[in-house]
Design an enzyme around this catalytic site. Structure first.
Site, PDB file in Angstrom:
ATOM      1  N   LYS A  88     -71.279 -22.030  33.294  1.00  0.00           N
ATOM      2  CA  LYS A  88     -72.585 -22.532  33.721  1.00  0.00           C
ATOM      3  C   LYS A  88     -72.407 -23.917  34.333  1.00  0.00           C
ATOM      4  CE  LYS A  88     -75.134 -19.220  31.792  1.00  0.00           C
ATOM      5  NZ  LYS A  88     -74.140 -18.157  31.792  1.00  0.00           N
ATOM      6  N   SER A 138     -74.872 -14.435  36.315  1.00  0.00           N
ATOM      7  CA  SER A 138     -75.657 -15.643  36.031  1.00  0.00           C
ATOM      8  C   SER A 138     -75.346 -16.811  36.961  1.00  0.00           C
ATOM      9  CB  SER A 138     -75.466 -16.087  34.577  1.00  0.00           C
ATOM     10  OG  SER A 138     -74.195 -16.661  34.371  1.00  0.00           O
TER      11      SER A 138
END
Length: 147
Positions: free
Chosen positions: A104, A67
């Site tokens: 993230k 990701s």
């Protein structure tokens, strides 16, 4: 020492070893034409001293997943995470979200907080009051294997 393993991260505590370090060649490594060997100045460097600013608040974690590939964080990379740093907009953070750890990019504005992946195949996550959410630490460095 292994601390915790989740789907996306495996956490370790750093072990600082006194008087450790590898030979450091203080010349700059040319990616073009080679430099004469006699120009090398040799000293020792400790990656612990270079990468860890606050020992009690620093942890390592291995990345699992894709990701964050756009930010240069690949599967099996080793992250250096400092829990003493203040989270802010655009920092890469390790977060605890609804029972799982994730890494993230933080997006913070007047409307709220979002967790932004760096891969278009993954959704942006908007944090709401319904989430169990903690910003656990800020990523300060990434260590990669190149072979």
């Amino acid at each position: 020492m292994l601390l915790h393993k989740s789907k996306s991260l495996t956490f370790f505590t750093p072990e600082l070893v006194p008087n450790s370090g590898a030979v450091f060649l203080d010349t700059g490594i040319s990616a073009g034409f080679p430099s004469p060997a006699e120009d090398f100045k040799e000293e020792r460097i400790s990656l612990d001293r270079e990468l860890i600013k606050n020992k009690e608040a620093t942890f390592f974690a291995k990345v699992s997943g894709q990701s964050m590939i756009g930010a240069g964080l690949d599967d099996n990379d080793l992250l250096v995470i400092d829990r003493s740093l203040e989270p802010s907009h655009n920092k890469i953070a390790v977060c605890f979200l609804d029972g799982e750890f994730t890494v993230k990019r933080l997006k913070v504005d007047a409307e709220g907080v979002w967790l932004q992946p760096e891969n278009p195949n993954y959704p942006i996550i908007r944090i709401t009051d319904a989430n169990d959410f903690v910003i656990w630490g800020i990523v300060t460095n990434v260590i990669k294997k190149v072979y």
